[in-house]
Design an enzyme around this catalytic site. Structure first.
Site, PDB file in Angstrom:
ATOM      1  CE  LYS A 155       2.686  -2.408  -4.335  1.00 43.02           C
ATOM      2  NZ  LYS A 155       2.647  -2.090  -3.020  1.00 43.02           N
ATOM      3  CG  ASN A 203      -3.716 -10.926  -2.121  1.00 40.05           C
ATOM      4  OD1 ASN A 203      -3.259 -10.832  -3.498  1.00 40.05           O
ATOM      5  ND2 ASN A 203      -2.884 -11.333  -1.283  1.00 40.05           N
ATOM      6  CB  ALA A 204      -3.262  -6.303  -5.218  1.00 34.15           C
ATOM      7  NE  ARG A 256      -7.757  -6.522   6.235  1.00 34.73           N
ATOM      8  CZ  ARG A 256      -6.967  -7.699   6.611  1.00 34.73           C
ATOM      9  NH1 ARG A 256      -6.823  -8.354   7.360  1.00 34.73           N
ATOM     10  NH2 ARG A 256      -6.131  -7.703   5.381  1.00 34.73           N
ATOM     11  CB  THR A 287      -7.158 -10.433   1.758  1.00 31.15           C
ATOM     12  OG1 THR A 287      -6.586 -11.334   1.004  1.00 31.15           O
ATOM     13  CG2 THR A 287      -6.188  -9.436   2.273  1.00 31.15           C
ATOM     14  CG  ASP A 298      -1.823  -1.221   1.206  1.00 29.45           C
ATOM     15  OD1 ASP A 298      -2.290  -1.386   0.063  1.00 29.45           O
ATOM     16  OD2 ASP A 298      -1.995  -1.601   2.255  1.00 29.45           O
ATOM     17  CG  HIS A 319      -1.882  -2.353  -6.949  1.00 31.01           C
ATOM     18  ND1 HIS A 319      -1.012  -2.849  -8.061  1.00 31.01           N
ATOM     19  CD2 HIS A 319      -1.685  -2.790  -5.778  1.00 31.01           C
ATOM     20  CE1 HIS A 319      -0.407  -3.736  -7.344  1.00 31.01           C
ATOM     21  NE2 HIS A 319      -0.612  -3.603  -5.890  1.00 31.01           N
ATOM     22  CB  VAL A 375       2.622  16.416  -2.941  1.00 25.90           C
ATOM     23  CG1 VAL A 375       3.976  16.345  -2.538  1.00 25.90           C
ATOM     24  CG2 VAL A 375       2.309  16.871  -4.473  1.00 25.90           C
TER      25      VAL A 375
HETATM   26  P1  GDP Z   1      -0.559   0.068  -3.692  1.00 27.33           P
HETATM   27  O1  GDP Z   1      -1.375  -1.041  -2.992  1.00 27.33           O
HETATM   28  O2  GDP Z   1       0.778   0.281  -3.198  1.00 27.33           O
HETATM   29  O3  GDP Z   1      -0.875   0.671  -5.149  1.00 27.33           O
HETATM   30  O4  GDP Z   1      -1.320   1.306  -2.607  1.00 27.33           O
HETATM   31  P2  GDP Z   1      -2.918   1.442  -2.364  1.00 27.33           P
HETATM   32  O5  GDP Z   1      -3.540   1.902  -3.588  1.00 27.33           O
HETATM   33  O6  GDP Z   1      -3.363   0.458  -1.489  1.00 27.33           O
HETATM   34  O7  GDP Z   1      -2.759   2.697  -1.394  1.00 27.33           O
HETATM   35  C1  GDP Z   1      -2.337   3.964  -1.713  1.00 27.33           C
HETATM   36  C2  GDP Z   1      -3.222   4.831  -1.267  1.00 27.33           C
HETATM   37  O8  GDP Z   1      -2.861   6.371  -1.286  1.00 27.33           O
HETATM   38  C3  GDP Z   1      -4.370   5.149  -2.550  1.00 27.33           C
HETATM   39  O9  GDP Z   1      -5.565   5.355  -1.800  1.00 27.33           O
HETATM   40  C4  GDP Z   1      -3.929   6.376  -3.121  1.00 27.33           C
HETATM   41  O10 GDP Z   1      -5.018   6.789  -3.903  1.00 27.33           O
HETATM   42  C5  GDP Z   1      -3.304   7.172  -2.264  1.00 27.33           C
HETATM   43  N1  GDP Z   1      -2.232   7.885  -2.812  1.00 27.33           N
HETATM   44  C6  GDP Z   1      -1.063   7.590  -3.444  1.00 27.33           C
HETATM   45  N2  GDP Z   1      -0.251   8.526  -3.488  1.00 27.33           N
HETATM   46  C7  GDP Z   1      -0.551   9.509  -2.725  1.00 27.33           C
HETATM   47  C8  GDP Z   1       0.036  10.924  -2.244  1.00 27.33           C
HETATM   48  O11 GDP Z   1       0.969  11.193  -2.770  1.00 27.33           O
HETATM   49  N3  GDP Z   1      -0.772  11.554  -1.464  1.00 27.33           N
HETATM   50  C9  GDP Z   1      -2.166  11.075  -0.954  1.00 27.33           C
HETATM   51  N4  GDP Z   1      -2.676  11.829  -0.378  1.00 27.33           N
HETATM   52  N5  GDP Z   1      -2.539  10.095  -1.505  1.00 27.33           N
HETATM   53  C10 GDP Z   1      -1.984   9.278  -2.193  1.00 27.33           C
HETATM   54 MG    MG Z   2      -2.937  -1.480  -1.882  1.00 25.68          MG
END
Ligand code: GDP
Ligand code: MG
Length: 426
Positions: free
Chosen positions: A18, A40-41, A306, A132, A15, A43, A416
Site C-alpha cells: 500500500k 504498528n504499520a 519477523r 506487534t 503488507d 509501509h 514489478v
Molecule cells: P504495506 O504495508 O502494504 O505498505 O507493504 P509493505 O511495505 O509492508 O510490504 C511490501 C514490500 O514489498 C516492501 O518491502 C516494498 O518495498 C516491496 N514491494 C512493493 N511492491 C513491490 C513489487 O512490485 N516488487 C517487489 N519486488 N517488491 C515490492
Molecule cells: Mg507493511
C-alpha cells in the site's frame, strides 16, 4: 489523471504494498489521510529520497506541498510518532505543522497500552494473537470504553491533569490487580506528557473542517489504510484481526469527513499471499518452496523484522477482500517475485469438512478449510524492467488475466519492483 476521492486499501492480510501505491498515486493529491490503525504499520516506500518504512505517518510525506493528515480514527502514539518524525527530518524529509495535521479528536495511545499488550500476549502463551505489541488492541478497547484522552485535551491543562489521574488510577487496578505488574506513577505520566504530548500541539487542528473545506474547493483526498480486508475487526479473520476497521467504508469516519463520497477504491493485492503473525492461513506454503518465495520477496516485517508466512495466491480470500472493500480497481504487486518459480500454485477453492466452496468461511470454520490448488506455468525471466502490458511474457499475462477474472475487478496497476517507477499502468 484525476480519480476524485480515492482510498488505497489492502485486500489481503496486509503488507500488499500500500505504501508503495500511495507514494505513486499521491502525485495527484494535495491531501493524504491515514484514518485507522497505528504505528504498528510498516509501509515501505522507495523513491528519489531513499528507502523508508513509515509507521504512523501517511505515505504522502515525500511530496512537497502535500498535506498529510492523521484522522480521529488512528491510534496516536506521541512517543513513536516523534521518533518517526525525527528520523525522517534527519534524513532530509521535512515534517512540520505545515505538512502534517493531526485531528484534535484522535485518542492518545498511553504508555500503559504497550505494556498491557505485552502482558496479555505473555498471559496467552501458545494461544497468543501474534500482536506487534504496539498497544493497539488495549488502545482501541479503551477508546470504545471511553477511557482515552483526546489529543485536543492538551489545550485544557487543568482538566487534563484530572482526567489523566483518573485514568491512571483505574488502569493501575488492571496492571497490578490482573497482571501483578508495577503500577504507573503520576510523575511518570506527567513526564510522558511533557516530553511527547506537548510537542503535538502545533500539529493539532479540526481535521473535519480542513477536509470539508478541501472538498468544498473541489480538491480530492487520498485515504490510506493500514493492513488489509482480512484483518478488519468486523469482517476479517476474527480474532486474528486488528482492532480497527481496515475497510474503505470506514475512511470517511476515521478521517473526519463522515459524509464524503469515495469515488475510487484501489485494492492492493499481492501476486502471492503473505501473513504476519498468528491465525488461519489456508494457502500457506511450507518447506523449500516457502523459503524460496520468502527469500525472493524479502518477506520480513517492515516493523518487526519477523519472517512473514508465505502462501499461494488465494482466490477465495482475495475475492472476499475485493468485495468487502468494494474495490473499483486493483493494483497487483510483486509480480516480479514470482519469476523465481517453475510452476506457480494458486488456491482456487477451499474444501471445508469435505464440501467444496468458493465462499470465504466464517472465522470458526476457517481453521478447517483446506486449499484446492491449481498450478500455472512460470515464466522464469526477469520482468522487473517491464513498463507496459506487452513487455510481460505470455505466462505472466495469463496469470494476471486469470486473477482478474476470478476476483471480478479490473487490475489497473501491475507492480514489478519496489521503486516508484516500476509499474505497468493499463
Ligand atoms: P504495506 O504495508 O502494504 O505498505 O507493504 P509493505 O511495505 O509492508 O510490504 C511490501 C514490500 O514489498 C516492501 O518491502 C516494498 O518495498 C516491496 N514491494 C512493493 N511492491 C513491490 C513489487 O512490485 N516488487 C517487489 N519486488 N517488491 C515490492
Ligand atoms: Mg507493511
Amino acid at each position: 489523471m484525476n480519480m476524485g476521492n480515492c482510498a488505497v486499501v489492502g485486500i489481503n492480510w496486509g503488507d500488499e504494498g500500500k505504501g508503495r501505491m500511495v507514494d505513486l498515486l499521491t502525485e495527484n493529491y494535495d491531501y493524504v489521510v491515514r484514518y485507522q490503525g497505528g504505528g504498528n504499520a510498516g509501509h515501505t516506500v522507495i523513491n528519489d529520497k531513499g528507502r523508508f518504512a513509515l509507521h504512523l505517518l501517511p505515505s504522502g510525506v515525500f511530496r512537497p506541498g502535500t498535506v498529510n493528515v492523521l484522522g480521529s480514527g488512528v491510534a496516536l502514539d506521541p512517543e513513536n510518532l516523534f521518533a518517526e518524525i525525527d528520523d525522517l527530518n534527519a534524513r532530509g524529509v521535512s515534517i512540520t505543522p505545515d505538512n502534517l495535521k493531526i485531528s484534535k479528536r484522535a485518542s492518545l495511545l498511553m504508555p500503559w497500552h504497550r505494556e498491557l499488550d505485552a502482558l496479555e500476549e505473555a498471559r496467552l502463551g501458545d494461544r497468543k494473537y501474534g500482536s506487534t505489541k504496539q498497544g493497539i488492541a488495549p488502545f482501541y478497547s479503551d477508546k470504545y470504553a471511553k477511557k482515552t484522552v483526546l489529543a485536543g485535551e492538551l489545550f485544557y491543562s487543568d482538566a487534563l491533569e484530572t482526567h489523566l489521574r483518573e485514568l491512571m488510577n483505574w488502569k493501575n487496578l488492571v496492571l497490578s490487580g490482573v497482571y501483578g505488574a508495577a503500577p504507573c506513577s503520576f510523575e511518570m505520566l506527567l513526564e510522558w506528557k511533557t516530553r511527547f504530548c506537548d510537542r503535538l500541539k502545533p500539529y493539532l487542528c479540526d481535521t473535519e473542517e480542513l477536509l470539508m473545506n478541501a472538498q468544498a474547493q473541489g480538491r480530492p483526498i487520498l485515504f490510506e489504510a493500514q493492513l488489509g480486508a482480512l484483518r478488519d475487526l468486523d469482517f476479517g479473520i476474527f480474532p486474528y484481526t486488528t482492532s480497527s476497521n481496515t475497510l474503505a467504508a470506514y475512511a470517511p469516519i476515521g478521517s473526519g469527513c463522515p459524509g464524503v463520497k469515495i469515488d475510487e477504491v484501489v485494492g492492493v493485492i499481492k501476486a502471492y499471499s503473505t501473513c504476519v503473525g498468528e491465525g488461519p492461513f489456508v494457502s500457506e506454503m511450507f518447506g523449500d518452496d516457502a523459503a524460496l518465495l520468502r527469500q525472493a520477496g524479502a518477506e520480513y516485517g517492515a516493523k518487526t523484522g519477523r519472517p512473514r508466512r508465505v502462501g499461494a495466491f488465494d482466490v477465495v480470500a482475495t475475492r472476499y477482500g475485493v468485495r468487502m472493500q468494494q474495490a473499483t480497481q486493483a493494483a497487483l504487486t510483486k509480480l516480479d517475485v514470482l519469476s523465481c518459480m517453475d510452476a506457480i500454485p494458486v488456491c482456487v477453492r477451499y474444501t471445508v469438512d469435505g464440501q467444496t466452496t468458493d465462499r470465504f468461511p466464517f472465522p470458526a470454520a476457517l481453521e478447517r478449510a483446506k486449499p484446492v490448488l491449481e498450478h500455472f506455468p512460470g515464466w522464469r525471466e526477469d520482468i522487473s524492467a517491464a513498463r507496459a502490458w506487452d513487455d510481460l511474457p505470455a505466462q505472466a499475462q495469463a496469470y494476471v488475466t486469470f486473477i482478474e477474472k476470478e476476483i471480478g475487478c479490473p487490475i489497473r496497476y501491475i507492480s514489478v519492483g519496489a521503486q516508484r517507477g516500476s509499474i505497468i499502468i493499463r
